[in-house]
Scaffold this motif. Sequence first.
Motif, short mmCIF file in Angstrom:
data_model
loop_
_atom_site.label_atom_id
_atom_site.label_comp_id
_atom_site.label_asym_id
_atom_site.label_seq_id
_atom_site.Cartn_x
_atom_site.Cartn_y
_atom_site.Cartn_z
N THR A 82 -10.56 -0.12 0.05
CA THR A 82 -10.15 -1.18 0.67
C THR A 82 -11.12 -2.31 1.11
N VAL A 83 -12.45 -1.59 1.51
CA VAL A 83 -13.46 -2.40 1.93
C VAL A 83 -13.92 -3.22 0.95
N GLU A 84 -13.91 -3.25 -0.02
CA GLU A 84 -14.48 -3.78 -1.40
C GLU A 84 -13.61 -5.26 -1.39
N VAL A 85 -12.36 -5.35 -1.18
CA VAL A 85 -11.54 -6.66 -1.23
C VAL A 85 -11.50 -7.28 0.05
N LEU A 86 -11.81 -6.68 1.20
CA LEU A 86 -11.75 -7.29 2.50
C LEU A 86 -12.25 -8.82 2.55
N GLU A 87 -13.39 -8.75 1.91
CA GLU A 87 -13.92 -10.26 2.04
C GLU A 87 -13.38 -11.38 1.33
N HIS A 88 -12.23 -10.95 0.25
CA HIS A 88 -11.45 -11.87 -0.43
C HIS A 88 -10.27 -12.15 0.39
N LEU A 89 -10.07 -11.70 1.69
CA LEU A 89 -8.73 -12.03 2.52
C LEU A 89 -8.70 -13.60 2.95
N ASP A 90 -7.68 -14.11 3.01
CA ASP A 90 -7.97 -15.38 3.71
C ASP A 90 -7.98 -15.38 5.10
N VAL A 91 -9.03 -15.91 5.53
CA VAL A 91 -9.58 -15.68 7.11
C VAL A 91 -8.13 -16.05 8.13
N ASP A 92 -7.24 -17.18 7.57
CA ASP A 92 -6.41 -17.60 8.46
C ASP A 92 -4.90 -17.00 8.08
N ALA A 93 -5.00 -16.28 7.04
CA ALA A 93 -3.51 -15.53 6.77
C ALA A 93 -3.73 -14.18 6.13
N ASN A 94 -3.62 -13.21 6.70
CA ASN A 94 -3.63 -11.78 6.40
C ASN A 94 -3.15 -10.91 7.35
N GLU A 95 -2.98 -9.76 6.55
CA GLU A 95 -2.32 -8.42 7.45
C GLU A 95 -3.28 -7.65 8.15
N LEU A 96 -4.50 -7.89 8.11
CA LEU A 96 -5.67 -7.00 8.52
C LEU A 96 -5.43 -6.57 10.11
N PRO A 97 -4.82 -7.42 10.95
CA PRO A 97 -4.56 -6.79 12.21
C PRO A 97 -3.57 -6.03 12.47
N LEU A 98 -2.52 -5.89 11.29
CA LEU A 98 -1.61 -4.82 11.16
C LEU A 98 -2.30 -3.37 11.25
N VAL A 99 -3.40 -3.30 10.37
CA VAL A 99 -4.15 -2.08 10.39
C VAL A 99 -4.64 -1.63 11.49
N TYR A 100 -5.16 -2.18 12.50
CA TYR A 100 -5.59 -1.76 13.90
C TYR A 100 -4.53 -1.71 14.83
N ARG A 101 -3.34 -2.58 14.50
CA ARG A 101 -2.25 -2.15 15.35
C ARG A 101 -1.60 -0.80 14.99
N ALA A 102 -1.57 -0.66 13.78
CA ALA A 102 -1.21 0.67 13.40
C ALA A 102 -1.95 1.88 13.97
N ARG A 103 -3.34 1.72 14.28
CA ARG A 103 -4.25 2.77 14.83
C ARG A 103 -4.33 2.58 16.20
N ALA A 123 -9.90 -7.91 13.90
CA ALA A 123 -9.79 -8.22 12.49
C ALA A 123 -10.51 -9.69 12.37
N ASP A 124 -10.48 -10.66 13.08
CA ASP A 124 -11.43 -11.81 13.04
C ASP A 124 -12.69 -11.39 12.87
N ASP A 125 -12.93 -10.45 13.85
CA ASP A 125 -14.69 -9.89 13.82
C ASP A 125 -15.17 -9.30 12.48
N VAL A 126 -14.06 -8.60 12.08
CA VAL A 126 -14.58 -7.69 10.65
C VAL A 126 -14.91 -8.87 9.61
#
Length: 386
Positions: free
Chosen positions: A211-232, A243-246
């Motif tokens: 997943t790390v390989e594709v993170l940089e292609h996420l839209d900064v303003d619209a993505n579900e990365l925060p849900l990853v950390y909420r799940a953890r 998520a913004d920092d990552v």
Amino acid sequence: MTEQRIGASPAQVKRRRKRLADERAEAGLYRKLAQRREGNDREILNALAEAEERHIAHWEQLLGDEAGPVGRGGVRLRVLGWLARWFGSVFILALAQRAENRSPYDVDPDATPAMAADERVHEEVLRGLAARGRAQVSGTFRALVFGANDGLVSNLALILGVSAGGVAAGTVLLTGIAGLLSGALSMAAGEFLSIRSQRELIEASQPNYDTVEVLEHLDVDANELPLVYRARGMDADEAQAHADDVLARLHGTGRKRGGGKRAGKISRSAAVRLLRGVRPGDVDAGAGDDEPDVVGSAGGAAVSSFCAFGFGALVPVLPYLFGLTGWTAIAVGVVLASLALMMTGAIGGMLSGGPPLRRGVRQLAIGLAAALVTYGLGLGIGGVVG
């Protein structure tokens, strides 16, 4: 201090000399351990040795001209010093940790509260140093100790139960060898499957590193990365900020949510830690690149279990292999197995920082209890069948 020296009784002088000898021995022990370490561990152990010098100065000042010959410290510390010179392993750190835990300064009227506090802190330092070694050997150690204990107890019980049934010595020997081989193979297979399953469960709980390989292609303003950390376990605001920092760190340039310039691009290993939810500077509780493998190798654990079980199961069989029969063979087998049980229990106690003798006696009591129950069952079944 002068008044204390003048009023000191022979018993007080003797006790102070012993304290001085022990402190000198402890300082020497830490220096010997430091010689076998590198980097941070060496610095820590040398710092502990320097701390013991403060205690040495205290006792030297208290004794003054009465210091005289103080000896080489207690037997325990001398043995630890010898072991540290030749081994320097986690076992020695664990024993040194226990020695600090047994410090008499809490009740010694000549010791200061600061000295008693020092000893408690030293114990925690040694606990931390030994923890990494314990983690590294935990899988193999568990396989060795459990395998040896299982071999000792199961085959001793099996031999005693069969002997109680009144069968010939040759039959007892054959039964013991069969129990050794079948038990060792069973232990090896079980340990292999256990470690393999544990590793698969741990891997299933870790982030998908691809997943790390594709993170940089996420839209900064619209993505579900925060849900990853909420799940953890993070709350919504914390997850969004992380998520913004990552994303800012991964992109390296451009706009960060809320404005501001992004930091320089980070390595893949750092990105993996961020994906796990670890902030820069935090301690990573996951399986980082530098973390010890606490699970161990499935193949190594299987081989260790087979050998350990075989060694343990061989002990009660030895008298029959050397031609002994009857009560003589039973008595020799019980004595040998008892000594082996005490030894494995004591080793486990040393590694865990517990009292070796108490752990050895506990191991012996459990093993002999199982063997005696089996012997009683053998007598009963032998009487019915006979």
